[in-house]
Structures are given as structure tokens and as C-alpha cells.
Scaffold this motif. Structure first.
Motif, PDB file in Angstrom:
ATOM      1  N   ARG A  51       0.835  -1.212   0.000  1.00  0.00           N
ATOM      2  CA  ARG A  51       0.000   0.000   0.000  1.00  0.00           C
ATOM      3  C   ARG A  51       0.870   1.263   0.000  1.00  0.00           C
ATOM      4  NH1 ARG A  51      -2.649  -1.222   4.003  1.00  0.00           N
ATOM      5  NH2 ARG A  51      -1.624   0.035   5.606  1.00  0.00           N
ATOM      6  N   ASP A 104      -0.285  -2.742  -6.932  1.00  0.00           N
ATOM      7  CA  ASP A 104      -1.533  -3.497  -7.045  1.00  0.00           C
ATOM      8  C   ASP A 104      -1.229  -4.982  -6.867  1.00  0.00           C
ATOM      9  OD1 ASP A 104      -4.098  -4.359  -7.535  1.00  0.00           O
ATOM     10  OD2 ASP A 104      -3.942  -4.188  -9.726  1.00  0.00           O
ATOM     11  N   GLU A 146      -7.097  -4.017   1.575  1.00  0.00           N
ATOM     12  CA  GLU A 146      -6.420  -2.723   1.472  1.00  0.00           C
ATOM     13  C   GLU A 146      -6.543  -1.877   2.730  1.00  0.00           C
ATOM     14  OE1 GLU A 146     -10.511  -2.546  -0.420  1.00  0.00           O
ATOM     15  OE2 GLU A 146      -8.743  -3.841  -0.514  1.00  0.00           O
TER      16      GLU A 146
END
Length: 644
Positions: free
Chosen positions: A130, A135, A492
Motif C-alpha cells: 500500500r 496493485d 487494502e
């Protein structure tokens, strides 16, 4: 198209390229980056726990105790007390260095560097992803930690012990002295089941890019990569077994590219200064090519592959949670520079149990290394042992182990040119339940004081005489269907998603009685013989499996093979052991005719094994070169067939 999409389009249509970046926790973290950056690969795998230490907890404890010389009893609880992260630092460092190129190239990663705390490392990696705006989906595998199925201390009733790893072999007996916990309270430190590949495969299917495992088996990440790439079914046992061998060949990093290679002396040493790490190219039938990046050091040839193939085997069947690999017809062939193809593996359904590694606080240990120079060495050591035993008296019974290793260490040179070449040392090794008991050894030595023999001295570093706590190993088995293996993604927001069950193998098959035999049709050679070192004609490798030692050796030509298989019987193995042989050792023997190899398992020679073995070579790595150094009579007609 980008690398990711090119790779997705190629899945199943070409061999998958799986690069290993670690064989134990000390391999440099930068090797992950090197594997990712030096050429095209599809998967990176890493084994940070290493078969020789077996349990993830052992790795933490050994690093904290043996390398940092602090009290292990406190460090055993360090992770539980929040004083250690529980995962392998080099795995984390490797990901920090490599995460961008992993994302750029679309490489998928599976590591057992989560050790005691795969959740903690997965969360740390997810945060790294992050922070760097990448990704990537990160998850971890749970289920290997089985401390909850045991009592806090090892049971004092053998009937309450988990089934021993060798319990189904009626020829192998476990002496009571290997179970000191029957007399003393010895707390369990860790208890981990060896996990297979199915959880990792499930994670890949769910889109995982980085998978953090705990105590999965060394080859499981490699199997999982190929299983996912080729869309194998869980009953494709031949394919899974072939890939199991591929994983075995690359799991020990440089061991297949020149490290620990018995034939190194026939080549330039420049080759072996910094061997590169290996890559397995696995075909859709499970066969593989072992190779490496072109620009790295080391080498891969038939002999380096045969050496690693024979390492840490248990006969002709290699067991795994997802399959059994039958090695009888294994064949290796060179197909290019630093490229060796491995074929001929047959698979069957896995056994209903998996390896269950239990480590417990074994008490305390110490060793004293004492030197003697020159004349009448044997008599000197005999006198010292008598003096120490006289002072210890009845307290000897309080020791679990007290060995004056009577084979001594080294032989004084004849007509020595230096004092060092005239000097040998004696190793006194002791284990006991309490520190106080062990202190008596050094105290007894102190009482000898100036009563010692002529030529006595010791090194400046006498710290090994100070008792230190150690962990002991109990290898067991555990029912696979009782393990709850789950895949858990970190989203996430640093939240854990709902666990996904990995399930269990659809079918099991008990392991048949272990095969052991001398050669069926021995060949007799006529004519004169010559006495040479066995290593002048044969290469070899050895290693440990708990209390057992495995030893495989091989030759180069058909005629040499006829001699080797005829000569190296089980009885001959005992003769070569010399004074190291014991009646209680059980020896198994099998042959791998397509690679000209004979393989032995010597049960019990490593005592309790791993960290609690009393042998100087507790992991059996030097055994192969000991046997290769023994003089044997070889027919001249065999030697004329080209000495390797």
C-alpha cells in the motif's frame, strides 16, 4: 502486452519457471531481487525454515540463543511475549528489496518465511504494498501450528505421545534414553504440522500475488506454482510427484548449483565462490529442467543434480501431504549448459498423515574441547577420562548424556613439522536436565588442575563449557484430515478477510512396508585390485532426517555401477562405518539404477537428532566425505573404465 498479460496468456502452454531465493534463514535477502531481476521467471519461492531445523520456532530460538548467546529459556517465550516478530527477517528484507520488480513483472511469490507468525508478516507486506502504491494481493496460510493439541509439557507416558515418525517401521526401535521427558517436566516449545501445497494453490486461484506460509513443507511452494500454472487436478499424482522432486532439487538454494558438491575439487574454485540460485522449469507432465540465470556463478550438471537428489531422502519413496513420489526409475540427463532434465518419477496418493515436528526444552548441554600435543596421545585422553570420571563419581547417573568421544578428533602427524599438526582434541559432550548437574564437568576439570597429562592445553575460548539451554526434537505424524488449513487475505484496509478452507486430499493411501534390499544380481570381477579411497570413484551426499542419517553415492559408468551395487551391500556399509557402527542401528538400502546410485538410511545414528544430537556432525552433512575417505579395494578393470 505487459509482462503480466504475457504470462497469463502463456499459462499451461509452456513450462513454468520457478526460481528459489532461499534455502534457510541465513541466505542473503538480496537473492530474491537477483532471481527476479536477472531473467524471466514466473514464480519466486523461498524456504527459510530448512529441513535441518524443521520447526519455525526452532529457527527463532537458534538465532536468538546460539548466535546471540542469550538465554534460550526466555527467548522460547519471546514471540508469545511480544519480544520477537515471529517471522524470518531475511524474507521481509527480500520483499522490501524486490516488491516493485515483482509487481512490474507480475511474478507470484510463495514463501514459508512467515515462520511462527505468517499473519504478522503478511500484514507487514500488505502495508508495504500500500505504501508503495502497488496493485498486489497478499495473504497467508494458517493451520500448521498445533500446540493446542498437546499439553504444555511433554507427556511422561509413552502411550500419550503422538505417534513417532518411524513407528510404522518395525525394525526401528526407539531407546528410552531418547525420551528424557519421561523423567522430567520439559515444556513444549512448538508443534507444527508440515503443510502441503493445496492451500497455496487455492490462494493463487483466488488472485494472490504474495503468499506467506508458516511450516509448509520445503517443496510445497514449488509444487503449488506448477499445480496452479498447469491446472493440474489434485489426483494428478504423477505430475505432482514429479514437481515434488523439482521442489526438492531447488529448495536448498545453492546445494544444486555447486554448494555442498562432492566433486568440486575437479573444477576451478572460481566456479564455487558465489554459486547462483536455481530455477526449475516444470513441464505439464511434472518433469523438469533444473537451471539458473546465465550470469550467475556455480554450475548445474548431472552430478550436482544427483547429489541434491540423494540429499535427505528416506529410501525410494518421497512423502508429501499431496502425493507420494516413487524414485526407483528417476533419470537425469544434460540438455544444455547448466540445464539438466529430470524424468521418471511416479506418483501415488498421499499418506493419511503428515510430519508433525515437536520441539521441547530439552534441558541443558555443554561441550569441552581439550587439546593434546604429540607423543602418546591415546594414553593421554584415556588418563583424562579416568581422572574426570573419578571426580564425578556417582553424580554421573544424573547426566542424560556424558560422552568422552573416544574416537578423538584428528590424528597427530607423523614426524610433524609444526605444533598444530601434532595436536588433536577431545570433545566431551554432556546433557542434563539441570544447569547445576552440567557445571560439575567444568568443576571436575578444575580439580584436575596441574594434575593433567603432559602436553595438555585448551583454547582461549572456553565459553562452550558453560551450560546452555537447548531444544530437543520429537518427530511425529499427525492425521491430515484433522488439520484446519485456511487461506486468509489482508485487504487494502489492513483487515483480514473471511478465511477460505483449503480442504483435504480427496484420497489417501497407506505407505507400504519400506523397501530394503541388497543388489539382486551381483557381478563378480576377476583380476587384480587396487586400494583407493572410495571417493576416487564415487561421489556422494548425506544429510539428516531426525535421528536418522541418509547417505547416497553414485558412479559414472555401467561397469562402475556393476561394481558399486555389488560392493555396497548393507553389510559393507557397516564395515565402512568402522567403530561408528552400533548393533542397534538399522540400515535400509535401495538402488536407483538409472542414475547409478545406491542409497542408505541409517536409523538412530544421530541420537535424538537436530539440536540435541551428541555427534560432532549432528546433521550428518560430513558423513558422505567420511565414507568417501575410507580405503577400499577396487578391481583394476573397473578403475580402467575412467575414474571420476
Amino acid at each position: 502486452m505487459s509482462g503480466k498479460w504475457q504470462r497469463a496468456a502463456a499459462m499451461g502452454k509452456r513450462p513454468v519457471r520457478i526460481a528459489n531465493c532461499s534455502g534457510y534463514h541465513g541466505d542473503p535477502a538480496e537473492e530474491m531481487y537477483r532471481q527476479a531481476s536477472l531473467g524471466d521467471i514466473d514464480f519466486i519461492t523461498g524456504d527459510y525454515l530448512a529441513g535441518k531445523f524443521t520447526s519455525s520456532a526452532v529457527k527463532v530460538l537458534i538465532k536468538l540463543t546460539y548466535l546471540k548467546e542469550v538465554n534460550m529459556a526466555g527467548n522460547a517465550q519471546a514471540y508469545a511475549a511480544g519480544k520477537h516478530p515471529g517471522w524470518e527477517e531475511t524474507a521481509w528484507q527480500g520483499l522490501q528489496q524486490s516488491i516493485e520488480i515483482i509487481a512490474e513483472k507480475g511474478i507470484k511469490v510463495a514463501l514459508n518465511g512467515g515462520a511462527l507468525n505468517p499473519k504478522g508478516l503478511a500484514e507487514k507486506v500488505a502495508n508495504l504494498v500500500r505504501e508503495r502504491g502497488l496493485d498486489l494481493k497478499v495473504c497467508f496460510i494458517s493451520g500448521d501450528d498445533l500446540r493446542h493439541v498437546l499439553s504444555p509439557t511433554m507427556p511422561k507416558d509413552l502411550k500419550k505421545l503422538p505417534k513417532h515418525l518411524d513407528s510404522d517401521n518395525s525394525s526401528v526401535k526407539q531407546p528410552p534414553e531418547r525420551h528424557p521427558f519421561l523423567k522430567h517436566d520439559m515444556p513444549v516449545v512448538s508443534a507444527n504440522a508440515y503443510m502441503g501445497a493445496r492451500g497455496i494453490v487455492e490462494a493463487f486461484k483466488r488472485g494472490a500475488d504474495v503468499i506467506i506460509c508458516g511450516r509448509c513443507s520445503d517443496a510445497s511452494p514449488v509444487i503449488a506454482g506448477a499445480w496452479y500454472w498447469h491446472s493440474w487436478k489434485e489426483t494428478d499424482y504423477n505430475e505432482l510427484a514429479g514437481c515434488l522432486v523439482a521442489g526438492h532439487l531447488i529448495e536448498c538454494s545453492a546445494y544444486v548449483t555447486g554448494g555442498n558438491f562432492a566433486g568440486f575439487d575437479k573444477f576451478s574454485q572460481d566456479i564455487f565462490v558465489r554459486p547462483g540460485f536455481p530455477i526449475a522449469e516444470v513441464d505439464d507432465d511434472g518433469s523438469c529442467v533444473i537451471t539458473k540465470h546465465e550470469t550467475t556463478g556455480g554450475m548445474i550438471n548431472i552430478d550436482t543434480v544427483r547429489c541434491q537428489l540423494l540429499y535427505e531422502l528416506q529410501g525410494n519413496v518421497y512423502l508429501h501431504s499431496d502425493t507420494k513420489a516413487y524414485l526407483d526409475n528417476v533419470t537425469v540427463m544434460e540438455v544444455g549448459k547448466d540445464r539438466v532434465r529430470v524424468v521418471g518419477i511416479r506418483g501415488k496418493p498421499p499418506p493419511p498423515t503428515t510430519k508433525f515436528a515437536i520441539f521441547y526444552r530439552g534441558g541443558y548441554e555443554c561441550q569441552l574441547l581439550l587439546n593434546a600435543t604429540g607423543y602418546a596421545t591415546a594414553q593421554k585422553w584415556d588418563l583424562l577420562e579416568r581422572q574426570l570420571r573419578e571426580i564425578l563419581g556417582e553424580s554421573v547417573k544424573d547426566f542424560e548424556t556424558l560422552e568422552f568421544q573416544s574416537d578423538r578428533i584428528g590424528v597427530p602427524s607423523i614426524n610433524p613439522r609444526t605444533q598444530n599438526s601434532s595436536t588433536t582434541y577431545l570433545r566431551i559432550f554432556a546433557e542434563a536436565a539441570t544447569e547445576e548437574t552440567l557445571k560439575r564437568v567444568a568443576q571436575a576439570l578444575g580439580k584436575i588442575s596441574l594434575k593433567h597429562f603432559s602436553g595438555f592445553h585448551s583454547s582461549l575460548d572456553f565459553r562452550t563449557a558453560v551450560p546452555r539451554p537447548f531444544i530437543a526434537y520429537y518427530p511425529a505424524i499427525y492425521p491430515q484430515d484433522s488439520i484446519i488449513e485456511e487461506v486468509i487475505f489482508v485487504n487494502e484496509n489492513d483487515q483480514l478477510e473471511k478465511p477460505i478452507s483449503a480442504g483435504h486430499p480427496p484420497r489417501y493411501e497407506d505407505l507400504e512396508n519400506r523397501v530394503s534390499y541388497d543388489t539382486i544380481n551381483p557381478v563378480k570381477f576377476s583380476g587384480s585390485t587396487r586400494q583407493i579411497r572410495l571417493g576416487d570413484i564415487a561421489l556422494a551426499r548425506s544429510g539428516d532426517k531426525g535421528s536418522n542419517l541418509n547417505f547416497g553415492l553414485f558412479v559414472q559408468t555401467v561397469k562402475q555401477w556393476d561394481w558399486l551395487r555389488s560392493f555396497m551391500s548393507r553389510a559393507q556399509m557397516r564395515r565402512l562405518l568402522g567403530d561408528d557402527d552400533r548393533d542397534e542401528y538399522f540400515i535400509e538400502r535401495v538402488e536407483f539404477p538409472h542414475i547409478f546410485a545406491v542409497h542408505f538410511v541409517i536409523y538412530g545414528i544421530l541420537g535424538r537428532g537436530v539440536s540435541s544430537s551428541s555427534r560432532l556432525d549432528g546433521f550428518g552433512k560430513g558423513f558422505a566425505d567420511f565414507i568417501r575417505d575410507v580405503m577400499v579395494d577396487v578391481p583394476e578393470v573397473v578403475l580402467q573404465d575412467a575414474i571420476c
